[in-house]
Write a protein that holds these residues in place. Structure first.
Motif, short mmCIF file in Angstrom:
data_model
loop_
_atom_site.label_atom_id
_atom_site.label_comp_id
_atom_site.label_asym_id
_atom_site.label_seq_id
_atom_site.Cartn_x
_atom_site.Cartn_y
_atom_site.Cartn_z
N GLY A 12 -0.42 -11.60 -9.20
CA GLY A 12 -0.55 -10.15 -9.23
C GLY A 12 -0.87 -9.58 -7.87
O GLY A 12 -1.47 -10.24 -7.02
N SER A 13 -0.49 -8.35 -7.63
CA SER A 13 -0.70 -7.75 -6.31
C SER A 13 -2.18 -7.45 -6.05
O SER A 13 -2.56 -7.23 -4.91
N ASN A 14 -3.02 -7.45 -7.09
CA ASN A 14 -4.44 -7.19 -6.91
C ASN A 14 -5.26 -8.45 -6.65
O ASN A 14 -6.46 -8.36 -6.42
N GLN A 15 -4.64 -9.61 -6.73
CA GLN A 15 -5.37 -10.86 -6.56
C GLN A 15 -5.53 -11.17 -5.07
O GLN A 15 -4.58 -11.16 -4.31
N ILE A 16 -6.76 -11.46 -4.68
CA ILE A 16 -7.04 -11.81 -3.30
C ILE A 16 -7.17 -13.33 -3.21
O ILE A 16 -7.90 -13.95 -3.97
#
Length: 175
Positions: free
Chosen positions: A2-6
């Motif tokens: 996901g694009s929110n995962q760091i």
């Protein structure tokens, strides 16, 4: 992903329980073998004054280090890429009161800012075993014996590996 995962920073790694247990197995072996061979444990800060590294290696080393200046500060610091300068600083600070030889070891995290390559991380653990104040070949032999004992403690046998020692000065004299 996901694009929110760091993700962890490049050149570092997360250690989940199984990996942490493997690392603990190795670091405990480092400590156990060092103590058994008469080395005392020391440690130093994970960051030092940047000058400690540039004095030894020149200004070119700066590009290989994680260096920083605290906001509003006047001193430059670097995350330690190796332990030798810290070891020398610590030894010099108490040299007159230390026994000869002084046998120290340390284990800890080290950092390098170079581009990560296969098998070379930006953050890594390292084991250091040092004999100070004894330039004899016996001191070198003690360090080598400690390393060989570590390999045995970790379960390696002569069928798994061989230890070879090279000494340029000795070879030059022999030739």
């Amino acid at each position: 992903m996901g694009s929110n995962q760091i993700q962890a920073p490049k050149g570092t790694r997360d250690l989940y329980p199984a990996d942490a247990a493997k690392r603990r197995f190795v670091t405990e072996a480092w400590r156990r073998v060092s103590v058994r061979h008469g080395f005392d444990e020391i440690d130093g800060p994970t960051f030092e004054h940047l000058a400690l590294y540039t004095v030894k290696s020149g200004e070119g080393i700066v590009s290989e280090l994680f260096s920083f200046r605290r906001e509003g500060g006047e001193q430059d610091y670097a995350l330690r890429p190796e332990f030798t300068p810290t070891l020398a600083r610590m030894f010099a600070a108490r040299a007159g009161a230390l026994p000869r030889p002084t046998k120290w070891f340390m284990t800890g995290p080290f950092f390098r800012a170079e581009r990560p390559q296969r098998g070379r991380l930006r953050e890594f653990l390292q084991w250091n075993v040092d004999v100070l104040g004894d330039p004899s070949p016996q001191a070198d032999a003690e360090v080598i014996a400690c390393c060989v004992a570590l390999l045995r403690d970790l379960g390696f046998t002569p069928e798994h590996l061989r230890v070879k020692v090279n000494h340029r000065d000795a070879l030059a004299k022999w030739l």
